[in-house]
Design a protein around this motif. Structure first.
Motif, PDB file in Angstrom:
ATOM      1  N   UNK A 113      22.146  56.325  -8.753  1.00 50.00           N
ATOM      2  CA  UNK A 113      20.478  55.982  -9.979  1.00 50.00           C
ATOM      3  C   UNK A 113      20.020  54.858  -9.920  1.00 50.00           C
ATOM      4  N   UNK A 114      20.303  54.035  -9.923  1.00 55.02           N
ATOM      5  CA  UNK A 114      19.540  52.472  -9.702  1.00 55.02           C
ATOM      6  C   UNK A 114      18.413  52.307  -8.961  1.00 55.02           C
ATOM      7  N   UNK A 115      18.565  53.012  -7.193  1.00 54.09           N
ATOM      8  CA  UNK A 115      18.298  52.919  -6.225  1.00 54.09           C
ATOM      9  C   UNK A 115      17.114  54.072  -6.609  1.00 54.09           C
ATOM     10  N   UNK A 116      17.084  55.080  -7.568  1.00 52.77           N
ATOM     11  CA  UNK A 116      16.238  55.706  -7.685  1.00 52.77           C
ATOM     12  C   UNK A 116      15.184  56.194  -8.786  1.00 52.77           C
ATOM     13  N   UNK A 117      15.254  54.806  -9.837  1.00 51.39           N
ATOM     14  CA  UNK A 117      14.443  55.111 -11.326  1.00 51.39           C
ATOM     15  C   UNK A 117      13.590  53.783 -10.081  1.00 51.39           C
ATOM     16  N   UNK A 118      12.463  53.543 -11.079  1.00 54.16           N
ATOM     17  CA  UNK A 118      11.713  52.424 -10.891  1.00 54.16           C
ATOM     18  C   UNK A 118      11.892  51.866 -10.947  1.00 54.16           C
ATOM     19  N   UNK A 119      11.640  50.410  -9.897  1.00 54.87           N
ATOM     20  CA  UNK A 119      12.254  48.979 -10.173  1.00 54.87           C
ATOM     21  C   UNK A 119      12.241  48.264 -11.429  1.00 54.87           C
ATOM     22  N   UNK A 120      11.492  48.370 -12.120  1.00 52.64           N
ATOM     23  CA  UNK A 120      11.877  48.062 -13.320  1.00 52.64           C
ATOM     24  C   UNK A 120      12.044  48.556 -14.650  1.00 52.64           C
ATOM     25  N   UNK A 121      12.497  49.629 -14.585  1.00 50.15           N
ATOM     26  CA  UNK A 121      13.804  49.926 -15.083  1.00 50.15           C
ATOM     27  C   UNK A 121      14.811  50.459 -14.445  1.00 50.15           C
TER      28      UNK A 121
ATOM     29  N   UNK B 299      28.347  56.261  -8.686  1.00 49.89           N
ATOM     30  CA  UNK B 299      27.166  57.382  -9.476  1.00 49.89           C
ATOM     31  C   UNK B 299      25.475  56.220 -10.171  1.00 49.89           C
ATOM     32  N   UNK B 300      26.098  54.978 -10.229  1.00 51.85           N
ATOM     33  CA  UNK B 300      25.030  53.929 -11.595  1.00 51.85           C
ATOM     34  C   UNK B 300      24.299  53.613 -10.296  1.00 51.85           C
ATOM     35  N   UNK B 301      25.000  53.622  -8.664  1.00 49.01           N
ATOM     36  CA  UNK B 301      24.194  53.074  -7.939  1.00 49.01           C
ATOM     37  C   UNK B 301      22.950  53.836  -7.233  1.00 49.01           C
TER      38      UNK B 301
END
Length: 207
Positions: free
Chosen positions: A109-117, A105-107
């Motif tokens: 989310x990270x893949x879908x957030x803006x890179x800086x965030x 789930x964490x992966x």
């Protein structure tokens, strides 16, 4: 200044400091692929670690044994080959973390957030678990995009005087995590290293 500036995890310098076993196991795997079982045997004998390799899986290992193994790789294979092997071992460690330690789930989310965030969140998680790979070193984050990470008293650079950066294991691990979770074109490099006379080791990850 980034919100991640000076995230720090400090571990008292200690002869009993430990590091996750991937710093040993994945270097062994990289050597096995490049040099076969004979290369593994030679390396472990050089480092004095052969008798208990099978017992390492799943347990933390003394950082001094990690240092001994990586130094033995330099003696056995030469600096250039040892650097490539260490970087490969770092990338394999990144794959291990993605498969077994970072929740799906964490992966996602990270893949879908803006890179800086996403970078800020990933760095926060890495800092939280820095004791598992930095040993008695001091891990800190200076900024998130590009990511700048420092390790004082880095185990990989300790007792080395090469004149060039040598913490290739960390470079490989950071790069692999960022490639998968932040941006497929992410690249990591060590810009400063105690083995080259710097006061600490500094890593930059950009995309």
């Amino acid at each position: 200044m980034s919100h991640t500036a000076m995230i720090e995890r400090r571990v008292p310098l200690s002869a009993t400091a430990k590091i996750g076993p991937n710093a040993i196991l994945q270097l062994v795997e990289a050597v096995r692929t490049a040099h076969g079982e004979g290369g593994v045997t030679d390396l472990l004998n050089e480092a004095g670690l052969a008798p208990y390799l099978d017992a390492l899986r799943g347990v933390m290992v003394p950082e001094q044994e990690v240092i001994r193994l990586h130094h033995a790789a330099v003696r056995r294979f030469g600096p250039a080959d040892a650097a490539r092997l260490a970087r490969t071992a770092g990338r394999l460690t990144g794959d291990y973390l993605l498969e077994r330690r970072i929740p799906v789930a964490a992966q996602w989310l990270l893949k879908r957030l803006p890179a800086r965030v996403a970078s800020r969140l990933l760095l926060w998680a890495v800092a939280k678990h820095a004791w598992t790979f930095a040993g008695s070193g001091i891990f800190a984050v200076e900024q998130a995009a590009p990511a700048i990470i420092t390790i004082q008293n880095s185990p990989m650079g300790r007792h080395r005087y090469d004149g060039v950066p040598v913490c290739d294991f960390y470079v490989g691990a950071f790069e692999r995590l960022y490639e998968v979770l932040i941006h497929p074109q992410a690249q990591a490099q060590e810009t400063d290293c105690i083995a080259a006379g710097a006061p600490l080791c500094r890593f930059q990850i950009y995309w």
